[in-house]
Write a protein that holds these residues in place. Structure first.
Motif, PDB file in Angstrom:
ATOM      1  N   SER A  20      10.891  32.941 -32.654  1.00  0.00           N
ATOM      2  CA  SER A  20       9.559  32.344 -32.562  1.00  0.00           C
ATOM      3  C   SER A  20       8.505  33.093 -33.370  1.00  0.00           C
ATOM      4  O   SER A  20       7.675  32.470 -34.029  1.00  0.00           O
ATOM      5  N   PHE A  47       7.404  26.729 -31.588  1.00  0.00           N
ATOM      6  CA  PHE A  47       8.834  26.989 -31.495  1.00  0.00           C
ATOM      7  C   PHE A  47       9.439  26.252 -30.301  1.00  0.00           C
ATOM      8  O   PHE A  47      10.458  25.574 -30.426  1.00  0.00           O
ATOM      9  N   TYR A  51      12.188  23.265 -30.710  1.00  0.00           N
ATOM     10  CA  TYR A  51      13.522  23.865 -30.580  1.00  0.00           C
ATOM     11  C   TYR A  51      14.579  22.808 -30.275  1.00  0.00           C
ATOM     12  O   TYR A  51      14.399  21.959 -29.424  1.00  0.00           O
TER      13      TYR A  51
END
Length: 57
Positions: A20, A47, A51
């Motif tokens: 991240s 992030f 993801y």
């Protein structure tokens, strides 16, 4: 929020930090009281929002 993400995705804290914000100590520092700046917060949120696990998992 991060702790829930780690559990849900079975991700080690160091992996999360590296992926991240390129800081493997991030989660440990946050647990210890570190206050992240706005830039770090935005990068972490981005992030987590984007993801995706690899197809092998």
């Amino acid at each position: 929020m991060i702790e829930t993400f780690l559990r849900r995705h079975e991700m080690p804290p160091t992996t999360f930090g590296r992926a991240s914000v390129r800081d493997p100590r991030l989660v440990f520092d946050l647990r210890g009281g570190r206050e992240p700046g706005e830039r770090i917060k935005r990068r972490v949120e981005h992030f987590m929002n984007t993801y995706r696990r690899s197809s092998g998992q």
